[in-house]
Enzyme design. Structure first.
Site, mmCIF file in Angstrom:
data_model
loop_
_atom_site.group_PDB
_atom_site.id
_atom_site.type_symbol
_atom_site.label_atom_id
_atom_site.label_comp_id
_atom_site.label_asym_id
_atom_site.label_seq_id
_atom_site.Cartn_x
_atom_site.Cartn_y
_atom_site.Cartn_z
ATOM 1 N N GLY A 1 35.094 -40.573 25.340
ATOM 2 C CA GLY A 1 35.802 -41.329 24.314
ATOM 3 C C GLY A 1 37.227 -40.853 24.218
ATOM 4 C CG ASN B 1 35.550 -39.282 5.707
ATOM 5 O OD1 ASN B 1 36.175 -38.249 5.872
ATOM 6 N ND2 ASN B 1 35.362 -40.150 6.663
ATOM 7 C CE LYS C 1 36.006 -36.561 8.964
ATOM 8 N NZ LYS C 1 35.804 -37.983 9.022
ATOM 9 N N GLY D 1 39.927 -42.552 22.816
ATOM 10 C CA GLY D 1 40.677 -43.414 21.914
ATOM 11 C C GLY D 1 41.703 -42.634 21.116
ATOM 12 C CD GLU E 1 40.156 -40.049 3.969
ATOM 13 O OE1 GLU E 1 40.023 -41.180 4.457
ATOM 14 O OE2 GLU E 1 40.072 -39.011 4.645
ATOM 15 C CG MET F 1 40.236 -39.859 15.843
ATOM 16 S SD MET F 1 41.129 -38.638 14.845
ATOM 17 C CE MET F 1 39.800 -37.508 14.434
ATOM 18 N N GLY F 2 39.833 -39.065 20.224
ATOM 19 C CA GLY F 2 39.384 -38.325 21.387
ATOM 20 C C GLY F 2 40.481 -38.070 22.409
#
Length: 291
Positions: free
Chosen positions: A7, A169, A165, A9, A172, A11-12
């Protein structure tokens, strides 16, 4: 260390670049030929890695992650390691760990925060797994995290990283909703001439100062009214999962729930509800609602 990254993208791909800059050897795979990948299949990825292999999965949660981990279980060997760094629901981690454990393959879950800025700022990493596996992976984690004493934690056993996480979030959601409500209130008041300037001033000296506020202040530079942004906010699932988990644990989460409902309403999810309310008001009181 040597690591395979699945991955590449937003992020990755950036995480892979930060690891390379930190001296690690990264073999990258993505389904897209335009991703800058090093290999064009999972089979080629596994073949390019030395045992014991380390593979980081950074693909969308749900079926894409399930399918990837299942296939890796067929390709990897006992002693190899898989780290799921996506936004997988924490309840799925135990299943993945059990299935892989039968094959002798180690598994860790890692919640990752940092967005597109993480390549420079570092990523906040919330890890689930054993202390032994955590220490084995520490060189990778240390390179990905910010260059200070924070940003990395072994949250608990498998599932703990994604659970942490999820809570992160949810918080957030609530913080962003509060900033939005404050801005909207000032916009409608005749006593505040420039809401954007007021909120930007909070960057220094205020107890609500935060990176989220810094990012909002950056946006204000180009559009102080934010009228260029559509009044729609999507939700990716974590806040919903947090509320469900909190209900099971007997923890009230009104701020997170309100923020979640606000996002769902922004996408038209409450239109039919409000039509019923308007209809009943008109029936019992003759109230006429104008758009």
């Amino acid at each position: 260390m040597q690591i395979g990254m699945i991955g590449l993208g937003r992020m990755g791909g950036n995480m892979a670049k930060r690891l390379v800059a930190g001296g690690h050897q990264v073999v990258g795979y993505d389904m897209s030929p335009e991703s800058g990948r090093d290999v064009d299949s999972l089979e080629a990825l596994v073949a390019a890695l030395d045992a014991p292999r380390v593979v980081w999965v950074m693909v969308p949660a749900g079926k894409p992650t399930d399918d990837t981990i299942t296939r890796l279980g067929e390709l990897l060997e006992a002693g190899d390691m898989i780290v799921d760094g996506g936004n997988t629901r924490y309840v799925d981690d135990a299943r993945h760990a059990e299935e892989l454990g039968k094959l002798g393959i180690r598994f860790m879950d890692c919640g990752v925060s940092g967005g597109v800025w993480g390549i420079d700022r570092g990523y906040a990493l919330m890890v689930g797994g054993s202390k032994e596996d955590f220490e084995f992976m520490r060189p990778i984690y240390e390179t990905l995290k910010p260059n200070d004493d924070y940003g990395l934690v072994l949250a608990g056993p498998v599932g703990g990283g994604h659970f942490a996480k999820m809570v992160h979030n949810g918080i957030e959601y609530g913080m962003m909703q509060a900033f939005g409500e404050g801005f909207a209130t000032m916009v409608r008041s005749e006593l505040v001439d420039d809401p954007a300037a007021v909120m930007t001033s909070w960057k220094s000296g205020s107890v609500v100062g935060s990176w989220l506020l810094d990012l909002l202040a950056n946006a204000f530079k180009d559009d102080p009214t934010l009228e260029s942004m559509p009044p729609v906010a999507n939700e990716s699932g974590e806040a919903k999962w947090m509320i469900e988990a909190a209900l099971e644990l007997g923890v009230p989460t009104p701020a997170t729930a309100a923020a979640l409902y606000a996002r769902q309403t922004s996408r038209g999810g409450g239109d039919d509800t409000l039509r019923v309310v308007s209809t009943m008001r008109a029936q019992f009181g003759g109230h006429v609602t104008k758009a």
